[in-house]
Design an enzyme around this catalytic site. Structure first.
Site, short mmCIF file in Angstrom:
data_model
loop_
_atom_site.label_atom_id
_atom_site.label_comp_id
_atom_site.label_asym_id
_atom_site.label_seq_id
_atom_site.Cartn_x
_atom_site.Cartn_y
_atom_site.Cartn_z
N GLU A 1 -36.40 83.59 20.22
CA GLU A 1 -37.81 83.26 20.84
C GLU A 1 -38.47 84.07 21.64
OE1 GLU A 1 -36.71 79.50 23.14
OE2 GLU A 1 -35.65 80.50 24.14
N ASP B 1 -26.94 82.04 26.69
CA ASP B 1 -27.57 83.20 25.91
C ASP B 1 -26.60 84.52 26.18
OD1 ASP B 1 -30.12 82.40 25.45
OD2 ASP B 1 -30.42 82.13 27.83
N HIS C 1 -34.84 84.27 25.57
CA HIS C 1 -36.06 84.78 25.82
C HIS C 1 -36.09 86.40 26.29
CE1 HIS C 1 -39.01 81.48 25.92
NE2 HIS C 1 -38.03 80.75 26.25
N GLY D 1 -30.04 82.29 37.38
CA GLY D 1 -30.77 81.92 38.57
C GLY D 1 -29.58 81.20 39.41
#
Length: 361
Positions: free
Chosen positions: A232, A137, A181, A114
């Site tokens: 997750e 990540d 995610h 982002g």
């Protein structure tokens, strides 16, 4: 006099300070007293609301090994950047005005997906921007590695190491839920390093029957415990078939019963096998603590390269590393792209050869 702005945006990680230090020390070496570094507090919020401080060489001393960020950070969703704030302020215009009022020559943005989208937006609006790839990540397109990733792998691996002894002592099934995610890089690497028997990542939807079968297979072989790494964002094959809105409803319903997907999987395993299945969630510990040696070196390299880009006037790009060589890629190519684990990646094949199950066969 060179005037360089700097901010850290989005989730924190262990090597933000190390990267800022790399930029600053290289700039001081090149320009001496003819450079001024301005740090914006709490990410893009500081740029919007002119909340900043002038940094000195002393600010960058002793922070190579310090986790977190001396500037603070915040999440400013890209999708809301074009929407006015609660007082009707145009956020993009406010950031541009701050940049110009301070007569900056460049803005260095340390952040993930982002953050780099917003960096690209500001670049398209005419500002001189350089991005630096931060995320635990490792899912930023255009770079082989992001700083913070390897340190987070170490933390998550330590969680696996710790549960191994208690799992073996009690003949239990243990799930360690790892952050991630949409991309499974962290879970995959920590799972392999931690000796996980089953690894469930978003890129490979699982069938709970295959997961249960893998647990039973270990039990039959006399190994009374099983270690499972679960991202997750892991999802079952049935969930993967759902449309986006349907999947969101499914997750919302699941969260009314379980804290996360790992607890649902644990219940399903216990129901099918009768074996106790416990869940451990390292959570934000994966973002915390000191950067490891790898990240300190990577951050120093990326930071010094950013300083060279400033000197060359090479803006509108993100510093990256490819085949162990530091280089750069256009922000326009990075923005909006996610680097997920390819199904044909060698590491997947090698993990299967080790006997690791991904719950898909």
């Amino acid at each position: 006099m060179k005037r360089i702005g700097m901010l850290t945006s989005g989730g924190d990680c262990q090597a933000l300070n190390a990267t800022m230090r790399g930029i600053a020390k290289a700039l001081y070496q090149m320009y001496g007293d003819e450079v001024e570094i301005i740090g914006f507090l709490d990410g893009y919020k500081g740029l919007m609301y002119q909340d900043y401080r002038v940094l000195t060489p002393l600010d960058f001393s002793g922070i190579l090994t310090v986790g977190g960020t001396i500037l603070g950070t915040s999440r400013q969703p890209f999708k809301l950047m074009r929407e006015p704030d609660e007082n009707g302020m145009d956020k993009v215009e406010a950031m541009k005005n701050t940049y110009r009022r301070l007569r900056l020559d460049c803005l260095c943005v340390l952040g993930g997906n982002g953050s780099q989208k917003t960096a690209n937006l500001l670049s398209q609006e005419g500002l001189n921007v350089i991005g630096l790839p931060k995320t635990i990540d490792n899912d930023l397109w255009g770079t082989d590695m992001t700083f913070g990733f390897q340190s987070a792998v170490d933390v998550a691996t330590n969680a696996f190491d710790c549960v191994h002894t208690t799992a073996a002592s009690h003949n239990r099934c243990f799930i360690v839920e790892v952050m991630g995610h949409r991309a499974g890089w962290l879970t995959l690497n920590a799972g392999i390093a931690g000796g996980a028997d089953i690894i469930l990542i978003p890129e490979i939807p699982y069938d709970i029957n295959y997961v249960v079968e893998a647990v039973r297979r270990r039990n039959k072989r006399g190994r009374g415990f099983t270690i499972i790494a679960v991202a997750e964002g892991a999802m079952s094959k049935d969930d993967a078939k759902l449309k986006k809105k349907e999947y969101k409803r499914r997750v919302a319903d699941m969260l009314k019963v379980y804290p996360s997907i790992s607890y649902e999987i644990a219940d399903q395993i216990k129901e099918a096998t009768g074996q106790e299945c416990r869940v451990t969630v390292p959570g934000h510990m994966q973002r915390g603590g000191q950067p490891n040696a790898y990240d300190r070196v990577l951050s120093s390299r990326l930071g010094t390269y950013a300083a060279l880009m400033i000197d060359r006037g090479e803006f509108g790009k993100m510093v990256s590393i490819s085949d162990r060589t530091v280089t750069s890629v256009p922000l326009s190519e990075v923005a909006g792209k996610l680097k997920v684990v390819p199904l044909d990646n060698d590491i997947i094949t090698e993990a299967r050869m080790l006997g690791i199950s991904f719950g898909d066969r």
